[in-house]
Write a protein that holds these residues in place. Structure first.
Motif, PDB file in Angstrom:
ATOM      1  N   ALA A 306      -6.835  -7.969   6.246  1.00  9.31           N
ATOM      2  CA  ALA A 306      -5.966  -6.839   6.568  1.00  9.31           C
ATOM      3  C   ALA A 306      -4.507  -7.148   6.251  1.00  9.31           C
ATOM      4  CB  ALA A 306      -6.120  -6.473   8.043  1.00  9.31           C
ATOM      5  N   ALA A 307      -4.062  -8.356   6.604  1.00  2.71           N
ATOM      6  CA  ALA A 307      -2.669  -8.728   6.369  1.00  2.71           C
ATOM      7  C   ALA A 307      -2.349  -8.773   4.882  1.00  2.71           C
ATOM      8  CB  ALA A 307      -2.382 -10.082   7.009  1.00  2.71           C
ATOM      9  N   THR A 308      -3.305  -9.255   4.069  1.00  2.00           N
ATOM     10  CA  THR A 308      -3.094  -9.300   2.618  1.00  2.00           C
ATOM     11  C   THR A 308      -3.044  -7.894   2.050  1.00  2.00           C
ATOM     12  OG1 THR A 308      -4.233 -11.433   2.521  1.00  2.00           O
ATOM     13  CG2 THR A 308      -3.961 -10.247   0.452  1.00  2.00           C
ATOM     14  N   TRP A 309      -3.971  -7.030   2.472  1.00  2.00           N
ATOM     15  CA  TRP A 309      -3.965  -5.618   2.057  1.00  2.00           C
ATOM     16  C   TRP A 309      -2.620  -4.985   2.403  1.00  2.00           C
ATOM     17  CZ3 TRP A 309      -8.032  -2.095   0.398  1.00  2.00           C
ATOM     18  CH2 TRP A 309      -7.683  -0.748   0.447  1.00  2.00           C
ATOM     19  N   ASP A 310      -2.172  -5.178   3.675  1.00  2.00           N
ATOM     20  CA  ASP A 310      -0.936  -4.542   4.137  1.00  2.00           C
ATOM     21  C   ASP A 310       0.279  -5.038   3.374  1.00  2.00           C
ATOM     22  OD1 ASP A 310      -2.438  -3.151   5.953  1.00  2.00           O
ATOM     23  OD2 ASP A 310      -1.780  -4.293   7.715  1.00  2.00           O
ATOM     24  N   TYR A 311       0.323  -6.337   3.104  1.00  2.00           N
ATOM     25  CA  TYR A 311       1.481  -6.872   2.385  1.00  2.00           C
ATOM     26  C   TYR A 311       1.631  -6.200   1.030  1.00  2.00           C
ATOM     27  CZ  TYR A 311       4.342  -9.827  -0.534  1.00  2.00           C
ATOM     28  OH  TYR A 311       5.295 -10.260  -1.419  1.00  2.00           O
ATOM     29  N   TYR A 312       0.554  -6.173   0.267  1.00  4.39           N
ATOM     30  CA  TYR A 312       0.651  -5.594  -1.071  1.00  4.39           C
ATOM     31  C   TYR A 312       0.933  -4.090  -1.015  1.00  4.39           C
ATOM     32  CZ  TYR A 312      -0.710  -9.907  -3.387  1.00  4.39           C
ATOM     33  OH  TYR A 312      -0.718 -11.200  -3.875  1.00  4.39           O
ATOM     34  N   LYS A 313       0.398  -3.396  -0.026  1.00  7.75           N
ATOM     35  CA  LYS A 313       0.644  -1.956   0.056  1.00  7.75           C
ATOM     36  C   LYS A 313       2.038  -1.651   0.591  1.00  7.75           C
ATOM     37  CE  LYS A 313      -1.467   2.408   1.315  1.00  7.75           C
ATOM     38  NZ  LYS A 313      -2.680   3.095   1.846  1.00  7.75           N
ATOM     39  N   VAL A 404       2.940 -13.442   2.287  1.00  7.51           N
ATOM     40  CA  VAL A 404       2.144 -12.756   3.307  1.00  7.51           C
ATOM     41  C   VAL A 404       2.445 -13.333   4.687  1.00  7.51           C
ATOM     42  CG1 VAL A 404      -0.204 -12.379   4.164  1.00  7.51           C
ATOM     43  CG2 VAL A 404       0.306 -12.041   1.742  1.00  7.51           C
ATOM     44  N   GLU A 405       2.605 -14.656   4.786  1.00 10.65           N
ATOM     45  CA  GLU A 405       2.967 -15.256   6.072  1.00 10.65           C
ATOM     46  C   GLU A 405       4.287 -14.685   6.590  1.00 10.65           C
ATOM     47  OE1 GLU A 405       3.126 -19.465   6.381  1.00 10.65           O
ATOM     48  OE2 GLU A 405       0.960 -19.756   6.241  1.00 10.65           O
ATOM     49  N   PHE A 406       5.292 -14.610   5.727  1.00  5.58           N
ATOM     50  CA  PHE A 406       6.599 -14.087   6.166  1.00  5.58           C
ATOM     51  C   PHE A 406       6.503 -12.611   6.523  1.00  5.58           C
ATOM     52  CE2 PHE A 406       8.282 -17.991   4.401  1.00  5.58           C
ATOM     53  CZ  PHE A 406       9.390 -18.253   5.207  1.00  5.58           C
TER      54      PHE A 406
END
Length: 759
Positions: A306-313, A404-406
């Motif tokens: 979810a976090a990876t999806w959200d970062y890119y979007k 993504v961490e930041f």
């Protein structure tokens, strides 16, 4: 062609060549002292540069209908596009993706076919802005093969692939389907007809294997090989208390994320195939933070996706890994004692092992973001997993793992520039990689050098990771979120950071818009500078910081403040022939006009106010020319070079060279020139021909004397594009001179494009 990526231990074999973006987050122990010594600390440098990206360069999220419309339009025009790009009649373009900037600029990424066969390494990107187009190409080579009929059978290619798999320790190996016929244009100056086979099996650490083997269909030799699978509200073990998307189904909840296209998370129950069992719960409270609770790993896995999806979007408007709104799925608890995690294009899924003793799962946020970013790379630049492009592939995943961490900013996993620090594979608290000084892991490189492309891609990623840290935070010693860093530079000159958000924005635009499968470190510098131009403006403070960060890892030079003048080579022009030379200059002083002063030009030439030197030379001789460029602030730059004017005669009539046949000639007739030719007569030859070692090239004087220019030298290199010097002083200038060319071996063909003589 499928690709997979794993977070893994290094295998005991040489890094294989890959066309896909296969890659891994290498797990290794610290091996002692760094392998590359760093120059002295240049200090912490000035404060960060704060800038806002230009709105027009943003790439808003496209609706499925809008994206489909762009793809349909590009596909309909692909034939005309191929003609406009000068591709051969047997070549076709296949649309892979289209992205659109807010200002209307489109970037269309194509794969290529030749006579209906896939061209591996033939990808390109067409950029269209205000009716004008430019391209980014993976290869400049002409795509052609003598025949599309293989000498080597598919069965023989399969047998060869199986033997390669055996040598690579692939157990239970078998060929997936049948080998497919392709044109191999990656990593080779000369495209060849080839078979691509996929050997499926199991690697020595239990990871599935998809070993791709490319076999020359003419000789049976292995042209390339690469491994397609590479190592690399709930309470998670690493992420702490986080929200996870779930869906109520009947009386229980499922880890199916309704806000992210239905991303699913499965429990493989220590299995190694299939999807396993969908995680379910009776009260929508998942895990307890301990490995003993099977849901705990599921929480970390679901959150990472979810976090990876959200970062890119959130950051780039990207709608899922492939930008098509389709969800990937995740699998936890893979195998027994499996100390890896991996992404696979084939299943479009992410898989996590539980570590040694099934007690230390590889489910941290940076592992998820690293591996899933390989899917983004595969869908965009598709950086070849070998040499420098392979290192850039690996670094891209590390870069966005940090980003993504930041972006997530978890209390339980404080953002940092360390890779794999939470999983503690080595049991001593050390991370796997350090972005501020990569050589601290004992094997990665801090800086670029000419040997970088020959080492394992996990270590050749070091300079790009170092670049990203320098660009984000700047050089020198500092403490960020409780972690101490001390980043040196190659030239011992400080670098000023621009912040992790803008550094990542620049890398993302470069990756998705300008990089291709063959991009190397120098090409990545060009791509990021173009991206910085798009986002922040040419020669802005941010742009200059990008150039400085590259110089900090020994790629390119810093850009001087004020006026800059590109070096001008010595010039050679012919009497009576048109000249057009544009002086390339710029200034970092925004909106400051440039003025040009040029002295010493040969007779007949003049310079315009815009720095264009043009005209028709009238007199032979050599002049010393000085160019001085000044901007509105008084900043100047100068360059001095020689301009020689001579009597030059040429022919640009194409002459085809028959394969393994009789010699052909291209004549030039000179009249009105009494006396003999020079003892240093220059002959410029431009021949388009694959495998120049097939050719003999001679100059034939007016009296029939033959001067050998090239006698089957150059081996497998393509084309002849050079100037030869011969002693033709025994020849009269007047008369007919001939360039005689013969192809004395079979298969390769070409033609004389042009040649010139200065007698």
């Amino acid at each position: 062609m499928s690709g997979s990526h794993r977070f893994a231990h290094r295998r005991r074999r040489a890094a294989a060549l890959a066309l896909t973006t296969a890659s891994s987050l290498l797990v290794l122990g610290v091996q002692g002292a760094p392998v590359s010594a760093a120059p002295a600390d240049p200090g912490s440098g000035p404060s960060k540069i704060i800038a806002t990206p230009r709105a027009g360069a943003a790439q808003p999220t496209l609706s499925p209908a809008a994206r489909a419309s762009l793809l349909k339009s590009a596909t309909a025009k692909s034939g005309d596009t191929a003609k406009d790009l000068g591709l051969g009649s047997r070549e076709k373009l296949v649309v892979k993706d289209v992205v659109k900037d807010a200002d209307g600029t489109t970037h269309t990424r194509y794969e290529r076919t030749y006579a209906g066969l896939p061209v591996l390494g033939g990808d390109l990107v067409l950029h269209l802005k205000n009716g004008r187009s430019t391209t980014s190409k993976a290869t400049r080579a002409t795509i052609t093969v003598p025949t599309t009929t293989p000498k080597i059978s598919a069965d023989r290619a399969a047998d060869k692939a199986l033997s390669v798999g055996k040598a690579a320790d692939v157990e239970k190996s078998e060929i997936e389907g049948k080998p497919r016929l392709v044109v191999w244009a990656a990593g080779s100056a000369k495209p060849v007809l080839a078979w691509e086979s996929v050997v499926e099996g199991v690697q020595d650490d239990g990871t599935p294997s998809e070993l791709h083997v490319v076999t020359d269909a003419g000789t049976g030799k292995v042209a390339a090989e690469y491994e397609g699978v590479h190592t690399g509200t709930g309470h998670g073990q690493y992420n702490g208390e986080v929200s996870v998307g779930s869906t109520l189904s009947g009386s229980s909840y499922q880890l199916v994320d309704p806000d992210r296209a239905g991303q699913r998370t499965y429990d493989l129950n220590q299995g190694t195939s299939g999807t396993g069992t969908l995680f379910t719960d009776d009260n929508d409270v998942w895990g307890d933070g301990t490995q003993a609770n099977r849901q705990t790993a599921g929480v970390d896995v679901a959150y990472g996706a979810a976090a990876t999806w959200d970062y890119y979007k959130d950051t780039y408007g990207r709608n899922g890994i492939r930008n098509d709104g389709v969800a990937a799925y995740s699998r936890a608890h893979y195998g027994n004692n499996y100390v890896n995690a991996f992404w696979q294009d084939a299943c479009f899924c992410m898989t996590y092992g539980d570590g040694s003793g099934n007690a230390n799962p590889l489910t941290s946020l940076d592992v998820a973001a690293h591996e899933m970013t390989h899917g983004v790379t595969s869908a965009t630049a598709n950086l070849t997993y070998s040499g420098e492009s392979g290192g850039l592939n690996e670094a891209t995943s590390d870069i966005f793992a940090a980003a993504v961490e930041f972006h997530s900013d978890l209390e339980a996993d404080v953002p940092d520039y360390l890779v794999g620090e939470k999983i503690d594979i080595n049991g001593d608290g050390t991370p796997l990689r350090y972005m501020d000084k990569p050589s601290k892991d004992g094997a990665s490189r801090d800086y670029w050098d000419a040997s970088l492309g020959s080492i394992d891609v996990h270590y050749s990623s070091g300079p790009a990771n170092h670049l990203f840290y320098l660009l984000s935070e700047g050089s020198g010693a500092k403490t960020i979120n409780g972690v101490d860093y001390d980043s040196p530079t190659y030239d011992n000159v400080p670098v000023t950071g621009i912040g992790v958000e803008n550094a990542a924005r620049i890398w993302y635009r470069a990756l998705t818009t300008y990089m291709t499968s063959s991009t190397n470190y120098a090409g990545a510098r060009t791509a990021t500078l173009q991206a910085a131009t798009d986002l922040f403006g040419a020669y802005s403070d941010t742009y200059l910081a990008v150039a400085a960060a590259w110089a900090g890892i020994n790629v390119g030079d810093r850009i001087a403040l004020g006026t800059n003048l590109s070096p001008i080579d010595d010039q050679l022009s012919g009497v009576g022939q048109d000249v057009s030379l544009q002086i390339e200059a710029y200034t970092t002083n925004t909106d400051s006009p440039l003025t040009y002063e040029v002295t010493g030009l040969p007779d007949g030439l003049t310079a315009s106010s815009g720095g264009l030197i043009s005209g028709v030379p009238t007199t032979t001789g050599t002049s010393e020319v000085t160019v001085t460029v000044t901007d509105g602030t008084g900043s100047t730059a100068s360059d001095t070079f020689e301009w020689r004017v001579a009597n030059i005669y040429g022919s640009s009539t194409r002459v085809d060279i028959p394969d393994n046949g009789a010699a052909v000639e291209s004549p030039i007739t000179i009249t009105g020139r009494p006396g003999n030719a020079s003892a240093t007569t220059e002959v410029y030859v431009n021949i388009v021909h694959t495998y120049r070692g097939d050719l003999t090239v001679d100059l034939v004087g007016p009296d029939g004397t033959v001067y050998s220019l090239l006698n089957r030298s150059g081996g497998s290199a393509d084309n002849v594009n050079q100037t030869f010097t011969v002693n033709a002083s025994a020849q009269p200038v007047d008369g007919t001179w001939k360039l005689r060319v013969r192809d004395v071996a079979a298969i390769d063909v070409g033609y004389i494009q042009q040649w010139r003589i200065t007698p």
